[in-house]
Design an enzyme around this catalytic site. Structure first.
Site, PDB file in Angstrom:
ATOM      1  N   ASN A 168      24.479   1.544 -12.856  1.00 30.02           N
ATOM      2  CA  ASN A 168      24.948   0.629 -14.562  1.00 30.02           C
ATOM      3  C   ASN A 168      25.380   1.258 -14.959  1.00 30.02           C
ATOM      4  O   ASN A 168      24.191   2.079 -15.056  1.00 30.02           O
ATOM      5  CB  ASN A 168      24.679  -1.431 -14.357  1.00 30.02           C
ATOM      6  CG  ASN A 168      23.746  -1.340 -13.960  1.00 30.02           C
ATOM      7  OD1 ASN A 168      22.828  -0.772 -13.683  1.00 30.02           O
ATOM      8  ND2 ASN A 168      23.382  -2.042 -15.527  1.00 30.02           N
ATOM      9  N   GLU A 215      24.706   1.149 -19.241  1.00 31.46           N
ATOM     10  CA  GLU A 215      25.288   0.783 -20.657  1.00 31.46           C
ATOM     11  C   GLU A 215      25.409   0.957 -21.699  1.00 31.46           C
ATOM     12  O   GLU A 215      24.888   2.274 -21.883  1.00 31.46           O
ATOM     13  CB  GLU A 215      23.771  -0.167 -20.589  1.00 31.46           C
ATOM     14  CG  GLU A 215      23.231  -1.893 -19.322  1.00 31.46           C
ATOM     15  CD  GLU A 215      22.099  -1.664 -19.848  1.00 31.46           C
ATOM     16  OE1 GLU A 215      21.900  -3.083 -18.842  1.00 31.46           O
ATOM     17  OE2 GLU A 215      21.397  -2.062 -20.445  1.00 31.46           O
ATOM     18  N   CYS A 231      29.910  -1.309 -15.280  1.00 30.50           N
ATOM     19  CA  CYS A 231      29.236  -2.074 -13.750  1.00 30.50           C
ATOM     20  C   CYS A 231      28.869  -0.869 -13.049  1.00 30.50           C
ATOM     21  O   CYS A 231      30.252   0.032 -12.339  1.00 30.50           O
ATOM     22  CB  CYS A 231      29.626  -3.156 -13.112  1.00 30.50           C
ATOM     23  SG  CYS A 231      29.632  -4.760 -14.483  1.00 30.50           S
ATOM     24  N   GLU A 237      29.558  -1.368  -9.538  1.00 34.89           N
ATOM     25  CA  GLU A 237      30.756  -1.703  -8.453  1.00 34.89           C
ATOM     26  C   GLU A 237      32.126  -0.538  -9.312  1.00 34.89           C
ATOM     27  O   GLU A 237      32.278  -0.392  -8.422  1.00 34.89           O
ATOM     28  CB  GLU A 237      31.155  -2.523  -9.155  1.00 34.89           C
ATOM     29  CG  GLU A 237      29.841  -3.751  -7.888  1.00 34.89           C
ATOM     30  CD  GLU A 237      29.644  -4.292  -9.008  1.00 34.89           C
ATOM     31  OE1 GLU A 237      28.813  -3.963  -9.750  1.00 34.89           O
ATOM     32  OE2 GLU A 237      29.367  -5.607  -9.426  1.00 34.89           O
ATOM     33  N   CYS A 274      30.668  -8.724 -11.826  1.00 35.74           N
ATOM     34  CA  CYS A 274      31.308  -9.840 -12.565  1.00 35.74           C
ATOM     35  C   CYS A 274      32.889 -10.192 -12.268  1.00 35.74           C
ATOM     36  O   CYS A 274      33.614  -9.403 -11.310  1.00 35.74           O
ATOM     37  CB  CYS A 274      31.432  -8.657 -13.988  1.00 35.74           C
ATOM     38  SG  CYS A 274      31.717  -7.563 -13.995  1.00 35.74           S
ATOM     39  N   CYS A 318      34.664  -6.559 -11.996  1.00 34.45           N
ATOM     40  CA  CYS A 318      34.576  -5.564 -11.273  1.00 34.45           C
ATOM     41  C   CYS A 318      35.375  -6.639 -10.167  1.00 34.45           C
ATOM     42  O   CYS A 318      35.927  -6.037  -8.904  1.00 34.45           O
ATOM     43  CB  CYS A 318      32.767  -6.217 -10.889  1.00 34.45           C
ATOM     44  SG  CYS A 318      31.787  -4.542 -11.529  1.00 34.45           S
TER      45      CYS A 318
END
Length: 139
Positions: free
Chosen positions: A50, A52, A61, A63, A96, A99
Site C-alpha cells: 500500500n 498512502e 492498496c 492488492e 476493500c 480492490c
C-alpha cells in the site's frame, strides 16, 4: 485451511512475498502496512504494497499495486493462479471494495484469494467471485 503440498508451497511463497512487500509499505498516515503477492501463470511471484497519500482517496492498496504492476509487466488478465494479502497489523484482513472490483476484472472468477494477518490460525480463503456479490460488470 487444508492445502495440497503444491498449494502449500505456493501459499508459502506468496506469504513470503507479501510479508516482504508489507515491509516496504508507505503508510505514514494509518500506520497500517499491507503487502500483496500475486502468483503468475508462469509461477512468478509479483508483489505490491500500500502507498498512502494525505488525500486518502489517492491511496493505492497493496492488492491493486500488485495487480496493476503485473498487467504493466505484460501479464494477461485472468491468467493468475492466486493472490495473497497480508498485514502484520491485525489478526485478519480482507480486501476493500475497490480492490474487490479490480480483482473481479483482472483475476479469474475461481482464482483463490488468501487473506492473512498476524494470527496464523485466522487465515481466510475465498474465490474472487465470492468476494463481491452483485459486482459491476460490463457486457
Amino acid at each position: 485451511m487444508e492445502l495440497s503440498p503444491t498449494q502449500q508451497q505456493q501459499f508459502d511463497r506468496l506469504l513470503a512475498g507479501a510479508q516482504q512487500a508489507a515491509a516496504h509499505a508507505y503508510c505514514p498516515h494509518s500506520r497500517f502496512a499491507v503487502g500483496a503477492a500475486l502468483l503468475t501463470a508462469e509461477g512468478e511471484v509479483l508483489a505490491g504494497c500500500n502507498v498512502e497519500n494525505a488525500s486518502y482517496g489517492l491511496t493505492n492498496c497493496a492488492e491493486r499495486t500488485a495487480l496493476f504492476s503485473a498487467i504493466a509487466a505484460g501479464h494477461r488478465p485472468g491468467s493468475f493462479q492466486a493472490l495473497l494479502v497480508y498485514t502484520p497489523n491485525a489478526a485478519q484482513i480482507t480486501p476493500c471494495g475497490a480492490c474487490r472490483q479490480v480483482m473481479l476484472e483482472l483475476l479469474a472468477a475461481d482464482c483463490p484469494v488468501f487473506c492473512v494477518g498476524n494470527d496464523p490460525v485466522r487465515v481466510r480463503q475465498w474465490r474472487v467471485d465470492e468476494l463481491l456479490p452483485g459486482a459491476f460488470t460490463l457486457p
